[in-house]
Design an enzyme around this catalytic site. Structure first.
Site, mmCIF file in Angstrom:
data_model
loop_
_atom_site.group_PDB
_atom_site.id
_atom_site.type_symbol
_atom_site.label_atom_id
_atom_site.label_comp_id
_atom_site.label_asym_id
_atom_site.label_seq_id
_atom_site.Cartn_x
_atom_site.Cartn_y
_atom_site.Cartn_z
ATOM 1 N N LYS A 68 0.782 -1.250 0.008
ATOM 2 C CA LYS A 68 -0.143 -0.283 0.236
ATOM 3 C C LYS A 68 0.658 1.433 -0.515
ATOM 4 O O LYS A 68 2.401 0.822 0.274
ATOM 5 C CB LYS A 68 -1.323 0.132 1.451
ATOM 6 C CG LYS A 68 -1.649 -0.924 1.367
ATOM 7 C CD LYS A 68 -2.734 -0.971 2.151
ATOM 8 C CE LYS A 68 -4.100 -2.053 2.236
ATOM 9 N NZ LYS A 68 -4.726 -2.196 3.893
ATOM 10 N N TYR A 82 -12.416 -1.934 -3.095
ATOM 11 C CA TYR A 82 -12.898 -2.126 -2.058
ATOM 12 C C TYR A 82 -14.246 -1.519 -1.830
ATOM 13 O O TYR A 82 -15.034 -1.113 -0.407
ATOM 14 C CB TYR A 82 -12.214 -1.272 -0.861
ATOM 15 C CG TYR A 82 -10.727 -1.023 -0.438
ATOM 16 C CD1 TYR A 82 -11.063 -2.777 0.858
ATOM 17 C CD2 TYR A 82 -9.644 -0.748 -0.183
ATOM 18 C CE1 TYR A 82 -9.615 -2.992 1.293
ATOM 19 C CE2 TYR A 82 -8.890 -0.954 -0.364
ATOM 20 C CZ TYR A 82 -8.264 -1.697 0.332
ATOM 21 O OH TYR A 82 -7.061 -2.077 1.464
ATOM 22 N N ASN A 92 -1.338 -0.371 7.842
ATOM 23 C CA ASN A 92 -1.451 -1.715 7.439
ATOM 24 C C ASN A 92 -0.917 -2.123 6.545
ATOM 25 O O ASN A 92 -0.194 -3.301 6.570
ATOM 26 C CB ASN A 92 -2.452 -2.338 8.096
ATOM 27 C CG ASN A 92 -3.435 -2.155 7.033
ATOM 28 O OD1 ASN A 92 -3.209 -2.203 5.579
ATOM 29 N ND2 ASN A 92 -4.471 -3.559 7.275
ATOM 30 N N HIS A 148 -1.898 -5.452 1.265
ATOM 31 C CA HIS A 148 -3.308 -5.695 0.849
ATOM 32 C C HIS A 148 -2.516 -7.622 0.710
ATOM 33 O O HIS A 148 -1.703 -7.341 -0.249
ATOM 34 C CB HIS A 148 -4.017 -5.294 0.321
ATOM 35 C CG HIS A 148 -4.984 -6.353 0.107
ATOM 36 N ND1 HIS A 148 -6.500 -5.868 0.331
ATOM 37 C CD2 HIS A 148 -5.186 -6.683 -0.993
ATOM 38 C CE1 HIS A 148 -6.791 -6.850 -0.304
ATOM 39 N NE2 HIS A 148 -6.373 -7.400 -1.365
ATOM 40 N N GLU A 171 -9.425 -10.247 -7.586
ATOM 41 C CA GLU A 171 -9.061 -8.531 -7.539
ATOM 42 C C GLU A 171 -8.168 -8.899 -8.506
ATOM 43 O O GLU A 171 -7.295 -8.162 -8.315
ATOM 44 C CB GLU A 171 -8.099 -9.083 -6.522
ATOM 45 C CG GLU A 171 -8.874 -8.483 -4.848
ATOM 46 C CD GLU A 171 -8.521 -8.874 -3.273
ATOM 47 O OE1 GLU A 171 -7.856 -9.104 -3.613
ATOM 48 O OE2 GLU A 171 -9.136 -8.577 -2.188
HETATM 49 N N1 UDP Z 1 -9.729 -0.948 7.953
HETATM 50 C C1 UDP Z 1 -9.364 0.251 8.569
HETATM 51 N N2 UDP Z 1 -10.389 0.238 9.961
HETATM 52 C C2 UDP Z 1 -11.095 -1.090 10.163
HETATM 53 C C3 UDP Z 1 -11.344 -1.735 8.904
HETATM 54 C C4 UDP Z 1 -10.323 -1.885 8.155
HETATM 55 O O1 UDP Z 1 -8.468 1.035 9.015
HETATM 56 O O2 UDP Z 1 -11.726 -1.223 11.245
HETATM 57 C C5 UDP Z 1 -8.951 -1.404 6.596
HETATM 58 C C6 UDP Z 1 -7.440 -1.416 6.329
HETATM 59 O O3 UDP Z 1 -7.184 -0.869 5.877
HETATM 60 C C7 UDP Z 1 -7.746 -3.340 5.513
HETATM 61 C C8 UDP Z 1 -8.968 -2.393 4.780
HETATM 62 O O4 UDP Z 1 -9.275 -1.345 5.672
HETATM 63 O O5 UDP Z 1 -6.680 -3.275 5.165
HETATM 64 C C9 UDP Z 1 -10.060 -3.547 3.776
HETATM 65 O O6 UDP Z 1 -10.073 -4.196 5.629
HETATM 66 P P1 UDP Z 1 -10.489 -5.319 6.031
HETATM 67 O O7 UDP Z 1 -11.514 -5.745 7.116
HETATM 68 O O8 UDP Z 1 -10.343 -6.157 4.438
HETATM 69 O O9 UDP Z 1 -9.182 -6.071 6.213
HETATM 70 P P2 UDP Z 1 -7.615 -6.845 5.379
HETATM 71 O O10 UDP Z 1 -8.339 -8.368 4.500
HETATM 72 O O11 UDP Z 1 -7.102 -5.995 5.039
HETATM 73 O O12 UDP Z 1 -7.116 -7.354 6.686
HETATM 74 MG MG MG Z 2 -9.866 -7.496 3.231
#
Ligand code: UDP
Ligand code: MG
Length: 173
Positions: free
Chosen positions: A16, A56, A128, A131, A142
């Site tokens: 990212k 997203y 984080n 992805h 994706e």
């Molecule tokens: N995210 C966030 N706050 C939250 C949950 C998710 O900022 O409470 C962001 C974070 O960058 C995450 C992305 O949204 O990687 C996508 O969320 P997802 O639940 O798909 O998590 P991932 O699959 O990336 O672990």
């Molecule tokens: Mg996810």
């Protein structure tokens, strides 16, 4: 997919904008390095709002959605991401584990997100740094969103050949 390779999968990884801006690309790729984890596609992408929103789309109803899109568009870092496709046995789950929990504060300290993730102080968005696809259905969707078949050295999903006339950019001769 034939029977011998039944457990071989592909998954999408994005480094990212925070990962690129903070020069973490090498560190992240090093943590993903293993003889069973083969990179089969890689490129830098200037992220458009359309691409970010498609990626997203399943989070559209979440309160952090708009800030998340701005994060992926590079508002606080750089408007690029590095997109990769990894291939290997059980790769989807294994890369999820190496990446760590979504919330960097909850991610194991030796995971990518545990080591390098932050929480954006103004918005609370989880920066984080990586992805990775969550399951095989997401991985296929994706990979097809971020890559064309010809950009991947091992094509695992069905393709079709289409004749089309279009203008493309080439080096000036
Ligand atoms: N995210 C966030 N706050 C939250 C949950 C998710 O900022 O409470 C962001 C974070 O960058 C995450 C992305 O949204 O990687 C996508 O969320 P997802 O639940 O798909 O998590 P991932 O699959 O990336 O672990
Ligand atoms: Mg996810």
């Amino acid at each position: 997919m034939d029977d011998r390779n039944a457990d071989v999968e592909q998954t999408l990884v994005l480094i990212k904008p925070d990962g690129l801006k903070r020069s973490l690309t090498g560190n992240i790729i090093a943590l993903l390095s293993h003889p069973d984890n083969m990179i089969v596609a890689v490129k830098l992408v200037k992220v458009t709002r359309e691409l970010a929103e498609k990626h997203y789309s399943h989070l559209k109803h979440k309160p952090f959605y708009e800030d998340l899109i701005r994060f992926l568009l590079g508002e606080w870092h750089t408007n690029r991401v590095m997109a990769l496709v990894y291939e290997g046995p059980n790769i989807i789950q294994r890369i999820r584990e190496i990446s760590g929990a979504t919330n960097p504060e909850e991610a194991k300290p030796d995971s990518i997100r545990g080591k390098y993730g932050r929480i954006h102080s103004k918005t609370g968005v989880y920066e984080n740094v990586i992805h990775c696809s969550a399951n095989d259905i997401d991985a296929e969707k994706e990979i097809k969103l971020w890559f064309e078949p010809y950009e991947i050295v091992n094509i695992r999903f069905p393709v079709q050949y289409v004749v089309e006339e279009r203008t493309v950019m080439r080096w000036k001769t």
